[in-house]
Design a protein around this motif. Sequence first.
Motif, PDB file in Angstrom:
ATOM      1  N   THR A 123      37.588 -48.657 -19.905  1.00  0.00           N
ATOM      2  CA  THR A 123      38.488 -47.557 -19.554  1.00  0.00           C
ATOM      3  C   THR A 123      38.620 -46.579 -20.714  1.00  0.00           C
ATOM      4  OG1 THR A 123      39.716 -49.037 -18.089  1.00  0.00           O
ATOM      5  CG2 THR A 123      40.798 -47.002 -18.727  1.00  0.00           C
ATOM      6  N   VAL A 124      38.765 -47.099 -21.918  1.00  0.00           N
ATOM      7  CA  VAL A 124      38.889 -46.237 -23.102  1.00  0.00           C
ATOM      8  C   VAL A 124      37.593 -45.460 -23.334  1.00  0.00           C
ATOM      9  CG1 VAL A 124      39.140 -46.252 -25.607  1.00  0.00           C
ATOM     10  CG2 VAL A 124      40.652 -47.661 -24.211  1.00  0.00           C
ATOM     11  N   LEU A 125      36.462 -46.125 -23.205  1.00  0.00           N
ATOM     12  CA  LEU A 125      35.183 -45.449 -23.401  1.00  0.00           C
ATOM     13  C   LEU A 125      34.949 -44.349 -22.370  1.00  0.00           C
ATOM     14  CD1 LEU A 125      32.848 -48.423 -24.336  1.00  0.00           C
ATOM     15  CD2 LEU A 125      33.608 -46.560 -25.828  1.00  0.00           C
ATOM     16  N   LEU A 126      35.321 -44.591 -21.127  1.00  0.00           N
ATOM     17  CA  LEU A 126      35.176 -43.562 -20.096  1.00  0.00           C
ATOM     18  C   LEU A 126      36.084 -42.364 -20.378  1.00  0.00           C
ATOM     19  CD1 LEU A 126      34.864 -45.674 -16.825  1.00  0.00           C
ATOM     20  CD2 LEU A 126      33.117 -44.253 -17.899  1.00  0.00           C
ATOM     21  N   ALA A 127      37.289 -42.621 -20.845  1.00  0.00           N
ATOM     22  CA  ALA A 127      38.198 -41.521 -21.192  1.00  0.00           C
ATOM     23  C   ALA A 127      37.638 -40.700 -22.347  1.00  0.00           C
ATOM     24  CB  ALA A 127      39.571 -42.075 -21.539  1.00  0.00           C
ATOM     25  N   GLU A 128      37.090 -41.366 -23.347  1.00  0.00           N
ATOM     26  CA  GLU A 128      36.474 -40.660 -24.474  1.00  0.00           C
ATOM     27  C   GLU A 128      35.278 -39.843 -24.013  1.00  0.00           C
ATOM     28  OE1 GLU A 128      37.163 -40.372 -27.745  1.00  0.00           O
ATOM     29  OE2 GLU A 128      39.062 -41.410 -27.432  1.00  0.00           O
ATOM     30  N   TYR A 129      34.474 -40.410 -23.128  1.00  0.00           N
ATOM     31  CA  TYR A 129      33.296 -39.705 -22.617  1.00  0.00           C
ATOM     32  C   TYR A 129      33.706 -38.440 -21.869  1.00  0.00           C
ATOM     33  CZ  TYR A 129      29.020 -38.761 -20.029  1.00  0.00           C
ATOM     34  OH  TYR A 129      27.915 -38.164 -19.491  1.00  0.00           O
ATOM     35  N   ASN A 130      34.732 -38.538 -21.042  1.00  0.00           N
ATOM     36  CA  ASN A 130      35.204 -37.376 -20.284  1.00  0.00           C
ATOM     37  C   ASN A 130      35.750 -36.297 -21.214  1.00  0.00           C
ATOM     38  OD1 ASN A 130      34.503 -38.413 -17.804  1.00  0.00           O
ATOM     39  ND2 ASN A 130      36.477 -39.418 -17.510  1.00  0.00           N
ATOM     40  N   SER A 131      36.485 -36.681 -22.248  1.00  0.00           N
ATOM     41  CA  SER A 131      37.013 -35.682 -23.170  1.00  0.00           C
ATOM     42  C   SER A 131      35.884 -35.045 -23.986  1.00  0.00           C
ATOM     43  CB  SER A 131      38.067 -36.285 -24.099  1.00  0.00           C
ATOM     44  OG  SER A 131      37.488 -37.232 -24.967  1.00  0.00           O
ATOM     45  N   LEU A 132      34.845 -35.808 -24.303  1.00  0.00           N
ATOM     46  CA  LEU A 132      33.699 -35.256 -25.016  1.00  0.00           C
ATOM     47  C   LEU A 132      32.991 -34.204 -24.165  1.00  0.00           C
ATOM     48  CD1 LEU A 132      31.770 -35.270 -27.433  1.00  0.00           C
ATOM     49  CD2 LEU A 132      30.513 -37.103 -26.288  1.00  0.00           C
ATOM     50  N   GLY A 133      32.855 -34.471 -22.881  1.00  0.00           N
ATOM     51  CA  GLY A 133      32.248 -33.494 -21.979  1.00  0.00           C
ATOM     52  C   GLY A 133      33.036 -32.189 -21.945  1.00  0.00           C
ATOM     53  N   GLN A 134      34.356 -32.288 -21.931  1.00  0.00           N
ATOM     54  CA  GLN A 134      35.198 -31.088 -21.941  1.00  0.00           C
ATOM     55  C   GLN A 134      35.054 -30.327 -23.250  1.00  0.00           C
ATOM     56  OE1 GLN A 134      39.059 -32.662 -21.090  1.00  0.00           O
ATOM     57  NE2 GLN A 134      38.642 -32.954 -18.915  1.00  0.00           N
ATOM     58  N   VAL A 162      32.363 -30.257 -25.141  1.00  0.00           N
ATOM     59  CA  VAL A 162      31.047 -29.609 -25.126  1.00  0.00           C
ATOM     60  C   VAL A 162      31.098 -28.334 -24.285  1.00  0.00           C
ATOM     61  CG1 VAL A 162      28.669 -29.855 -24.305  1.00  0.00           C
ATOM     62  CG2 VAL A 162      29.752 -31.705 -25.587  1.00  0.00           C
ATOM     63  N   ILE A 163      31.754 -28.385 -23.149  1.00  0.00           N
ATOM     64  CA  ILE A 163      31.886 -27.199 -22.301  1.00  0.00           C
ATOM     65  C   ILE A 163      32.670 -26.109 -23.031  1.00  0.00           C
ATOM     66  CG2 ILE A 163      32.954 -26.319 -20.189  1.00  0.00           C
ATOM     67  CD1 ILE A 163      32.208 -29.010 -18.887  1.00  0.00           C
ATOM     68  N   ALA A 164      33.737 -26.479 -23.718  1.00  0.00           N
ATOM     69  CA  ALA A 164      34.525 -25.507 -24.473  1.00  0.00           C
ATOM     70  C   ALA A 164      33.693 -24.887 -25.597  1.00  0.00           C
ATOM     71  CB  ALA A 164      35.771 -26.166 -25.037  1.00  0.00           C
ATOM     72  N   ALA A 165      32.882 -25.696 -26.261  1.00  0.00           N
ATOM     73  CA  ALA A 165      32.040 -25.170 -27.342  1.00  0.00           C
ATOM     74  C   ALA A 165      31.008 -24.192 -26.792  1.00  0.00           C
ATOM     75  CB  ALA A 165      31.351 -26.319 -28.071  1.00  0.00           C
ATOM     76  N   THR A 212      31.332 -22.356 -24.155  1.00  0.00           N
ATOM     77  CA  THR A 212      32.071 -21.144 -23.797  1.00  0.00           C
ATOM     78  C   THR A 212      32.332 -20.300 -25.034  1.00  0.00           C
ATOM     79  OG1 THR A 212      33.120 -22.297 -21.956  1.00  0.00           O
ATOM     80  CG2 THR A 212      34.174 -20.282 -22.718  1.00  0.00           C
ATOM     81  N   ASN A 213      32.712 -20.942 -26.132  1.00  0.00           N
ATOM     82  CA  ASN A 213      32.966 -20.203 -27.372  1.00  0.00           C
ATOM     83  C   ASN A 213      31.702 -19.537 -27.895  1.00  0.00           C
ATOM     84  OD1 ASN A 213      35.633 -20.970 -27.298  1.00  0.00           O
ATOM     85  ND2 ASN A 213      35.369 -22.689 -28.693  1.00  0.00           N
ATOM     86  N   VAL A 214      30.574 -20.205 -27.783  1.00  0.00           N
ATOM     87  CA  VAL A 214      29.306 -19.619 -28.225  1.00  0.00           C
ATOM     88  C   VAL A 214      28.970 -18.408 -27.358  1.00  0.00           C
ATOM     89  CG1 VAL A 214      26.817 -20.010 -28.358  1.00  0.00           C
ATOM     90  CG2 VAL A 214      28.392 -21.718 -29.252  1.00  0.00           C
ATOM     91  N   GLY A 215      29.185 -18.511 -26.071  1.00  0.00           N
ATOM     92  CA  GLY A 215      28.930 -17.381 -25.173  1.00  0.00           C
ATOM     93  C   GLY A 215      29.811 -16.194 -25.478  1.00  0.00           C
ATOM     94  N   GLN A 216      31.086 -16.452 -25.740  1.00  0.00           N
ATOM     95  CA  GLN A 216      32.000 -15.368 -26.082  1.00  0.00           C
ATOM     96  C   GLN A 216      31.603 -14.733 -27.412  1.00  0.00           C
ATOM     97  OE1 GLN A 216      35.855 -17.208 -25.999  1.00  0.00           O
ATOM     98  NE2 GLN A 216      36.091 -16.920 -23.796  1.00  0.00           N
ATOM     99  N   GLY A 217      31.230 -15.556 -28.367  1.00  0.00           N
ATOM    100  CA  GLY A 217      30.815 -15.030 -29.664  1.00  0.00           C
ATOM    101  C   GLY A 217      29.573 -14.165 -29.544  1.00  0.00           C
ATOM    102  N   ALA A 218      28.622 -14.589 -28.721  1.00  0.00           N
ATOM    103  CA  ALA A 218      27.410 -13.797 -28.517  1.00  0.00           C
ATOM    104  C   ALA A 218      27.734 -12.461 -27.864  1.00  0.00           C
ATOM    105  CB  ALA A 218      26.411 -14.579 -27.673  1.00  0.00           C
TER     106      ALA A 218
END
Length: 61
Positions: free
Chosen positions: A8-19, A21-24, A26-32
Amino acid sequence: MEEKDKITVLLAEYNSLGQEVIAARTNVGQGAGIFSAAFMANIAFGFSYARNAKLGLDRVV
């Protein structure tokens, strides 16, 4: 800690890591986008300054 809790803890960490990565991405796209707009403005004002300098208008106060 039981195996079920570890999963359960590993799945929660995996889901937060995915979020994160998506945020990063988005930030790269905005910066470009911001960089390209600033770069185009720099080119436009550079040509404008070159034209004004050629006409002798760069020294107008």
